[in-house]
Design a protein around this motif. Structure first.
Motif, short mmCIF file in Angstrom:
data_model
loop_
_atom_site.label_atom_id
_atom_site.label_comp_id
_atom_site.label_asym_id
_atom_site.label_seq_id
_atom_site.Cartn_x
_atom_site.Cartn_y
_atom_site.Cartn_z
N THR A 29 0.83 -1.21 0.00
CA THR A 29 0.00 0.00 0.00
C THR A 29 0.86 1.26 0.00
OG1 THR A 29 -1.72 -1.21 1.21
CG2 THR A 29 -1.85 1.19 1.21
N ARG A 30 1.95 1.23 0.76
CA ARG A 30 2.85 2.38 0.80
C ARG A 30 3.51 2.60 -0.55
NH1 ARG A 30 6.45 0.62 4.22
NH2 ARG A 30 5.01 0.80 5.96
N ARG A 31 3.90 1.52 -1.21
CA ARG A 31 4.54 1.66 -2.52
C ARG A 31 3.56 2.19 -3.56
NH1 ARG A 31 8.33 -3.77 -3.26
NH2 ARG A 31 9.92 -3.18 -1.73
N ARG A 32 2.33 1.71 -3.51
CA ARG A 32 1.33 2.21 -4.45
C ARG A 32 1.04 3.69 -4.21
NH1 ARG A 32 -2.66 -2.98 -3.65
NH2 ARG A 32 -1.44 -4.46 -4.93
N ALA A 33 0.98 4.08 -2.96
CA ALA A 33 0.76 5.50 -2.66
C ALA A 33 1.94 6.34 -3.14
CB ALA A 33 0.55 5.68 -1.15
N THR A 34 3.17 5.81 -3.00
CA THR A 34 4.34 6.54 -3.48
C THR A 34 4.32 6.69 -4.99
OG1 THR A 34 5.64 5.69 -1.61
CG2 THR A 34 6.86 6.57 -3.49
N VAL B 296 1.43 11.87 -10.00
CA VAL B 296 0.73 13.15 -9.96
C VAL B 296 1.71 14.31 -10.06
CG1 VAL B 296 -0.69 14.65 -8.50
CG2 VAL B 296 -1.25 12.23 -8.71
N LEU B 297 2.84 14.22 -9.35
CA LEU B 297 3.83 15.29 -9.39
C LEU B 297 4.43 15.45 -10.79
CD1 LEU B 297 5.70 14.75 -5.99
CD2 LEU B 297 4.04 16.53 -6.55
N LEU B 298 4.64 14.34 -11.49
CA LEU B 298 5.20 14.42 -12.84
C LEU B 298 4.21 14.98 -13.85
CD1 LEU B 298 7.20 11.07 -13.08
CD2 LEU B 298 8.11 13.37 -12.83
N CYS B 299 2.94 14.97 -13.53
CA CYS B 299 1.94 15.55 -14.43
C CYS B 299 1.77 17.05 -14.24
CB CYS B 299 0.59 14.86 -14.22
SG CYS B 299 0.53 13.14 -14.80
N LEU B 300 2.35 17.61 -13.20
CA LEU B 300 2.16 19.04 -12.90
C LEU B 300 3.05 20.00 -13.68
CD1 LEU B 300 1.65 18.92 -9.02
CD2 LEU B 300 -0.08 19.08 -10.81
N PRO B 301 4.31 19.64 -14.06
CA PRO B 301 5.19 20.64 -14.70
C PRO B 301 4.61 21.36 -15.90
CG PRO B 301 6.48 18.74 -14.05
CD PRO B 301 5.05 18.40 -13.77
N PRO B 302 3.86 20.72 -16.82
CA PRO B 302 3.32 21.49 -17.95
C PRO B 302 2.42 22.65 -17.56
CG PRO B 302 3.19 19.15 -18.41
CD PRO B 302 3.57 19.28 -16.98
N PHE B 303 1.87 22.62 -16.36
CA PHE B 303 0.97 23.68 -15.92
C PHE B 303 1.73 24.84 -15.26
CE2 PHE B 303 -1.53 19.78 -15.95
CZ PHE B 303 -2.64 20.17 -16.68
N TYR B 304 3.01 24.65 -14.91
CA TYR B 304 3.72 25.67 -14.16
C TYR B 304 5.06 26.08 -14.76
CZ TYR B 304 0.36 24.42 -10.53
OH TYR B 304 -0.80 24.17 -9.84
N LEU B 305 5.69 25.24 -15.59
CA LEU B 305 7.03 25.52 -16.11
C LEU B 305 6.95 25.99 -17.55
CD1 LEU B 305 9.00 22.46 -14.66
CD2 LEU B 305 8.65 24.72 -13.65
N ASP B 306 7.97 26.77 -17.94
CA ASP B 306 8.00 27.25 -19.31
C ASP B 306 8.62 26.21 -20.23
OD1 ASP B 306 10.70 27.35 -18.80
OD2 ASP B 306 10.78 29.52 -18.58
N ALA B 307 8.74 26.56 -21.52
CA ALA B 307 9.15 25.59 -22.54
C ALA B 307 10.57 25.08 -22.32
CB ALA B 307 9.01 26.21 -23.93
N PHE B 308 11.47 25.94 -21.79
CA PHE B 308 12.86 25.51 -21.59
C PHE B 308 12.94 24.33 -20.64
CE2 PHE B 308 16.61 25.73 -18.84
CZ PHE B 308 17.61 25.50 -19.78
N TRP B 309 12.27 24.41 -19.51
CA TRP B 309 12.31 23.33 -18.53
C TRP B 309 11.58 22.09 -19.04
CZ3 TRP B 309 15.77 24.15 -14.97
CH2 TRP B 309 16.09 25.46 -14.62
N LEU B 310 10.54 22.28 -19.81
CA LEU B 310 9.85 21.12 -20.38
C LEU B 310 10.74 20.41 -21.40
CD1 LEU B 310 6.22 22.49 -20.85
CD2 LEU B 310 7.14 21.13 -18.97
N ARG B 311 11.53 21.17 -22.17
CA ARG B 311 12.45 20.53 -23.11
C ARG B 311 13.50 19.72 -22.37
NH1 ARG B 311 12.90 25.67 -25.42
NH2 ARG B 311 11.28 26.06 -26.98
N ILE B 312 14.01 20.26 -21.28
CA ILE B 312 14.97 19.50 -20.48
C ILE B 312 14.33 18.19 -20.00
CG2 ILE B 312 16.20 19.45 -18.28
CD1 ILE B 312 16.91 22.31 -18.62
#
Length: 382
Positions: A10-15, A21-37
């Motif tokens: 259960t702990r591993r699934r939650a992790t 979820v965290l990896l899905c957030l950058p397109p909403f907050y970072l500009d194109a340079f960081w997304l290209r990286i």
């Protein structure tokens, strides 16, 4: 015991869910340079995982990884482009991966019978041969100037900034934002398939080959067949990485797929940790992101000159290679298992601190007397 295993799962699934979820957030907050990286790092991680399976798990040295990335990148561009068959892009992607696997299969008889530095030299020939073909086969590769990469289209949805325009939660989704989620999907596929392979019977056979070929052969492992299979699988991962790189760059040129790229991939798996999926990912992010970050912040770093400055100065790309070259030396000297091993030891140390009791003896409670010394047998006197 079962409750403990259930809690751990259960702990591993939650992790995993939290990381996803965290990896899905950058397109909403970072500009194109960081997304290209991020895109370049995900593509590099896919290729590094394939090389880790070959070099870290099977113990086979390869200097030709750039060749199979080129097969994937140019294979997709030719299959989906004009001149070329003009296939639907969603069909061209798996076919390009299969082309890279076929190229690895054609070379696999050599990989099945040659090992060590000899295999490294043999695969090095692939890089020079591939670079020559990319320069001369202009009708397919476009020659020195390369070719534009057709954008991927999936069910009418195009992974470019062109029409139809897309806005999600008030954020306009251009090419980088759309490709970010494609890269995540491909990287997740790579992660779970590679970990499943390592935990399976063929993965254990490859690990046995790395430790001792004689012992593996005695246990019934077909040495040549498993070596060849590892080379083919590694080639297919490299082909998939080449497709994602082509989509991220939007143009493929021969000079990118040279010996330097193969050396970069070796640096990724050494710095991250041989034979580890997580270590290969960490090494790929480190080696890929470092020169891009140094290029952007070159004017703020000491001893690093901005691109295009006076001759004799150290450029950001060269400085980055010096740094991860030094990182390789430090890893080989002090942490042979790489970043993954350092993280594992730190996690184990933290876990031991949490589980170790810290209670102190109560002075009011008398301590038990020390055990009496064992009676020494009487010596016999004549």
């Amino acid at each position: 015991m079962s409750d403990r295993i259930t809690a751990l799962l259960t702990r591993r699934r939650a992790t995993l869910l939290t990381v996803a979820v965290l990896l899905c957030l950058p397109p909403f907050y970072l500009d194109a340079f960081w997304l290209r990286i991020g895109l370049f790092s995900m593509a590099a991680a896919i290729g590094a995982v394939g090389l880790a399976l070959l070099s870290g798990t099977a113990g086979q040295l390869s200097l030709g990884h750039a060749f199979f990335l080129a097969v994937g990148a140019y294979g997709y561009t030719w299959l989906a482009g004009d001149p070329g068959p003009g296939l639907p892009t969603v069909v061209a992607v798996p076919l390009a991966v299969l082309m890279a696997g076929l190229a690895g299969g054609l070379f696999s008889p050599v990989a099945g019978r040659v090992k060590g530095i000899y295999l490294g030299i043999a695969t090095l020939a692939l890089v020079f041969l591939g670079h020559h073909v990319l320069l001369t086969a202009e009708s397919v590769t476009g020659g020195f100037n390369g070719r534009s990469v057709p954008p991927l289209s999936l069910g009418g949805f195009t992974f470019t900034a062109s029409d139809p325009e897309l806005t999600v939660l008030g954020v306009p989704f251009g090419a980088e934002e759309r490709l970010w989620f494609l890269g995540l999907a491909l990287f997740a596929l790579t992660w779970f398939t590679a970990r499943g392979l390592l935990r399976s019977r063929p993965g254990r056979a490859l690990a046995a080959l790395r430790d001792s070929e004689t012992a593996a052969a005695v246990m019934g492992v077909d040495v040549a067949r498993h070596r060849s299979a590892a080379f083919v699988v590694s080639s297919m991962y490299a082909g998939l990485a080449g497709v994602l790189l082509a989509l991220a760059f939007r143009r493929v040129v021969p000079d990118y797929f040279g010996l330097v790229l193969s050396v970069d991939y070796l640096a990724m798996i050494v710095v991250g940790g041989l034979g580890s999926v997580a270590g290969a990912t960490a090494g790929a992010v480190f080696v890929t992101a470092l020169p891009l970050l140094m290029t952007r912040y070159a004017d703020q770093l000491p001893l690093v000159a901005a691109p295009g400055s006076a001759e004799g100065a150290v450029g950001p790309t060269e400085a980055a290679r010096y740094l991860y070259g030094a990182a390789i030396v430090l890893v080989l000297l002090y942490a042979p298992d790489g970043l993954h091993g350092l993280a594992r030891r730190a996690r184990d140390r933290l876990r031991r601190r949490r589980t170790t009791p810290t209670s102190t003896p109560d002075p009011a409670v008398p301590s038990p007397p020390p055990p009496a010394a064992a009676a020494r047998p009487k010596e016999h006197t004549p």
